[in-house]
Design a protein around this motif. Structure first.
Motif, short mmCIF file in Angstrom:
data_model
loop_
_atom_site.label_atom_id
_atom_site.label_comp_id
_atom_site.label_asym_id
_atom_site.label_seq_id
_atom_site.Cartn_x
_atom_site.Cartn_y
_atom_site.Cartn_z
N PHE A 129 2.15 25.43 9.34
CA PHE A 129 2.16 26.90 9.31
C PHE A 129 3.44 27.43 9.95
CE2 PHE A 129 -2.32 26.81 8.17
CZ PHE A 129 -2.50 27.99 7.48
N ALA A 130 3.82 26.87 11.08
CA ALA A 130 5.05 27.32 11.75
C ALA A 130 6.28 27.02 10.89
CB ALA A 130 5.18 26.65 13.11
N ASN A 158 -12.64 28.80 17.48
CA ASN A 158 -11.50 29.73 17.36
C ASN A 158 -10.16 29.06 17.64
OD1 ASN A 158 -13.31 31.77 16.83
ND2 ASN A 158 -13.12 32.76 18.84
N ARG A 159 -10.19 27.94 18.28
CA ARG A 159 -8.97 27.31 18.78
C ARG A 159 -7.94 27.05 17.69
NH1 ARG A 159 -8.74 21.26 21.45
NH2 ARG A 159 -6.47 21.16 21.73
N PHE A 160 -8.38 26.58 16.53
CA PHE A 160 -7.46 26.28 15.43
C PHE A 160 -6.70 27.53 15.01
CE2 PHE A 160 -6.84 25.29 10.76
CZ PHE A 160 -5.91 24.28 10.94
N ALA A 161 -7.43 28.63 14.81
CA ALA A 161 -6.78 29.88 14.43
C ALA A 161 -5.81 30.36 15.50
CB ALA A 161 -7.84 30.95 14.16
N ILE A 162 -6.23 30.27 16.74
CA ILE A 162 -5.38 30.75 17.84
C ILE A 162 -4.10 29.93 17.93
CG2 ILE A 162 -5.24 30.92 20.36
CD1 ILE A 162 -8.25 31.66 20.31
N GLU A 163 -4.22 28.63 17.80
CA GLU A 163 -3.02 27.79 17.92
C GLU A 163 -2.08 27.97 16.73
OE1 GLU A 163 -3.00 23.99 19.53
OE2 GLU A 163 -4.70 24.30 20.89
N VAL A 222 3.08 30.19 14.96
CA VAL A 222 3.85 31.05 14.06
C VAL A 222 4.56 32.14 14.84
CG1 VAL A 222 3.67 32.71 12.16
CG2 VAL A 222 2.40 30.56 12.06
N ARG A 223 3.88 32.74 15.82
CA ARG A 223 4.50 33.79 16.63
C ARG A 223 5.74 33.27 17.35
NH1 ARG A 223 4.42 39.07 16.31
NH2 ARG A 223 6.46 38.28 15.61
N ALA A 224 5.74 32.00 17.72
CA ALA A 224 6.88 31.43 18.45
C ALA A 224 8.14 31.37 17.60
CB ALA A 224 6.52 30.04 18.95
N VAL A 225 7.98 31.35 16.27
CA VAL A 225 9.15 31.22 15.38
C VAL A 225 9.37 32.46 14.53
CG1 VAL A 225 8.92 28.71 15.29
CG2 VAL A 225 7.81 30.10 13.53
N TRP A 226 8.41 33.38 14.52
CA TRP A 226 8.52 34.55 13.66
C TRP A 226 9.12 35.71 14.44
CZ3 TRP A 226 8.81 35.18 8.76
CH2 TRP A 226 8.62 36.42 8.16
#
Length: 402
Positions: free
Chosen positions: A161-162, A209-214, A219-223
């Protein structure tokens, strides 16, 4: 003044209005690569009058493709094709262009919708591949039993995803929306119906929820923060044994702390046979309202929002910040332009179509007798060429000359 046509903001993006075109699979890719059809389809929607257009669900790895015709964003060839599409589409209007990233999980390897008269699951002789999921539970009778993901497999998909988000940024997209609904892989981790794991990825709601959160964290780290990051979320599984709206609000709060900008609320589709209320105009709007009330995220409403007055009421009454339309835009690719006329708003037209704008065409009232005249007449800047519509430039600084 129309609330629907007021300016909106998602993350770092300023949008011309509150109309969004929802992602719609076209089943027209080849090896996950966008084709000329996609440019024509998206180009039409960029001229719809919407402030934001989101491209169809696009897989982050080959195993996550839903069908042979779905798009991917995990190879250089796929990235190059989408980059070319974005460059061409951005010439057509000031609308922003996003992409939805997904992994279909146990619902992978199916026939396309036009082919499903022969059955939905793709048979081996037509090139079916092995689906993956949190637990080895087939979607329905006749479907493949998915392979249960290992710890390494889970980590690889989070990274995928990332990686796809990085490619989306390079391709020029303004927004990424992560698909966490419709029974696909992320939703399968979230729901107790499909996640029977007893390790750190299942069991309690926090672990599910962990999978969605991670994924959102990666993604937030690279977007870029100058762009927008969203999440399509399941609101309810429509059964007591599944996830609830309270679960969705709790997840949205967790994702907000990870830097998410908005949520779009869908529902159902975790498994066949669950009785759900019949679809009615605006039937999923209350789910978006719950996000507005329970979080600081922007809320996007979906679900049979088809008429301008209906969309206007959703935004004007603060039930949601944005409305997202799919089938109405296929039915009428100029939906936003016609909605502006119906609500008395004057908006930008592509210069090639300027003769059809209500205040430029004497016949508009004959064709659209219910339309209102715009409250004001917008003075449009002359485009540099008739083949493009540039995004608004920053205003010039005032002269300091005496």
């Amino acid at each position: 003044m129309s609330a629907l046509f007021s300016q909106g903001r998602l993350g770092g993006l300023d949008l011309d209005n509150r109309i969004v075109v929802s992602p719609m699979c076209q089943y027209s890719g080849e090896r996950g690569v966008a084709q000329p059809w996609h440019l024509i389809h998206i180009g039409n929607l960029m001229m719809s009058g919407a402030g934001l257009v989101i491209m169809e669900a696009t897989s982050v790895e080959a195993a996550g493709l839903g069908t042979h015709g779905c798009l991917g964003l995990y190879t250089d060839e796929q990235e190059k094709a989408l980059g070319s599409l974005v460059a061409q589409a951005n010439k057509l209007s000031s609308a922003r262009l996003g992409i939805q990233l997904t992994h279909t999980g146990r619902k992978a390897a199916t026939r396309t919708i036009p082919e499903r008269w022969r059955g939905e699951p793709l048979p081996p002789e037509e090139g079916a591949w092995k689906p993956v999921a949190p637990s080895p539970i087939a979607y329905d009778a006749g479907w493949q039993v998915p392979e249960e993901l290992t710890e390494d497999g889970i980590r690889n998909i989070i990274q995928a995803f990332a990686d796809s988000a990085v490619r989306a940024d390079r391709a020029g997209f303004d927004l990424v929306e992560i698909h966490g609904a419709h029974g696909y892989l992320i939703h399968s981790f979230l729901s107790p119906i499909t996640n029977l794991r007893t390790d750190g990825w299942g069991g309690s709601a926090d672990r599910r929820n962990r999978f969605a959160i991670e994924i959102v964290r990666a993604v937030r780290a690279v977007w870029p923060r100058s762009k927008a990051l969203g999440f399509r979320m399941n609101s309810t599984d429509w059964t007591p044994e599944g996830s609830t709206l309270d679960d969705a609000v709790d997840l949205a709060r967790a994702l907000e702390t990870e830097g998410l900008d908005y949520v779009v609320m869908s529902s159902g589709n975790i498994k066949p046979g669950i009785a759900i209320p019949p679809a009615a105009p605006g039937h999923q709007v209350p789910f978006a309202t719950a996000i507005k009330k329970g979080t600081g995220l922007a809320a996007m409403a979906v679900g049979m929002i088809a008429k301008p007055e209906q969309a206007e009421a959703v935004v004007a009454s603060d039930e949601a910040d944005f409305v997202a339309l799919a089938r109405p835009m296929l039915d009428n690719p100029r939906w936003g332009l016609h909605a502006a006329a119906a609500l008395g708003a004057d908006i930008r037209y592509p210069p090639q179509y300027i003769r059809a704008r209500p205040n430029n065409w004497l016949g508009f009232g004959f064709v659209h007798p219910d339309a209102k005249p715009p409250a004001t007449t917008q003075q449009l800047d002359r485009p540099k060429s008739v083949s493009s519509w540039d995004r608004p430039a920053a205003p010039e600084k005032p002269s300091t000359a005496a």
